[in-house]
Design a protein around this motif. Sequence first.
Motif, PDB file in Angstrom:
ATOM      1  N   LEU A 102      35.916  33.164  36.613  1.00 21.42           N
ATOM      2  CA  LEU A 102      35.298  33.045  37.938  1.00 21.42           C
ATOM      3  C   LEU A 102      35.470  31.639  38.488  1.00 21.42           C
ATOM      4  N   GLU A 142      34.356  42.439  32.376  1.00 20.79           N
ATOM      5  CA  GLU A 142      35.781  42.527  32.676  1.00 20.79           C
ATOM      6  C   GLU A 142      36.003  42.117  34.126  1.00 20.79           C
ATOM      7  N   LEU A 143      37.066  41.364  34.359  1.00 19.72           N
ATOM      8  CA  LEU A 143      37.421  40.936  35.710  1.00 19.72           C
ATOM      9  C   LEU A 143      38.845  41.381  36.000  1.00 19.72           C
ATOM     10  N   ALA A 172      29.376  42.519  33.773  1.00 16.77           N
ATOM     11  CA  ALA A 172      29.665  41.639  34.912  1.00 16.77           C
ATOM     12  C   ALA A 172      28.579  41.714  35.978  1.00 16.77           C
ATOM     13  N   TRP A 185      26.692  38.579  37.400  1.00 16.09           N
ATOM     14  CA  TRP A 185      26.849  38.332  38.835  1.00 16.09           C
ATOM     15  C   TRP A 185      25.478  38.127  39.487  1.00 16.09           C
ATOM     16  N   PHE A 225      34.591  35.065  30.927  1.00  9.46           N
ATOM     17  CA  PHE A 225      34.369  35.639  32.253  1.00  9.46           C
ATOM     18  C   PHE A 225      33.957  34.547  33.237  1.00  9.46           C
ATOM     19  N   MET A 246      34.845  44.219  38.898  1.00  8.49           N
ATOM     20  CA  MET A 246      34.190  43.686  37.701  1.00  8.49           C
ATOM     21  C   MET A 246      33.361  44.779  37.051  1.00  8.49           C
ATOM     22  N   TYR A 275      38.407  41.651  43.820  1.00  4.28           N
ATOM     23  CA  TYR A 275      38.086  41.732  42.402  1.00  4.28           C
ATOM     24  C   TYR A 275      37.274  42.980  42.093  1.00  4.28           C
TER      25      TYR A 275
END
Length: 143
Positions: A79, A109-110, A37, A41, A75, A33, A31
Amino acid sequence: MLGVVLDETNLSSEIFDGEVVAVNFATGKYYGMKGSAQLIWEMLRKPVDPTMIETALRTGYPDLDDDDIASVRGFLDLLAEEGILLPASPIELPKLPDISSRASFMRPELEIHTDLQELIVLDPIHDVDPGGGWPLRRELGDS
């Protein structure tokens, strides 16, 4: 409400220039991000209620609108769908990472990548052709 936390059992991640790069060794997906993000995270490293993440972001970015908050929820949903989050408790109040260098909120954004999935989940001890070795995968049914 039940909280969530990163499932780091089969997950490895690094942050490079504000972008999170993570690999899930169980699924073989990796991934990228971007945007906020990284902030999210970092807050997910400890058990946290998702609404607390929203509150922390609103504190750091008072001009957030409903679409920004919806992007954060989306988001987090992605996840969870990817198996990156686990239900967790007890819940801690998240500390907002340093945002002094960020001018404005950027939606998270992922990016999901599967192009190396077979190689990432390949077990180099048990899944290789004994005659050919790494990286030749043994065909199913071969002993």
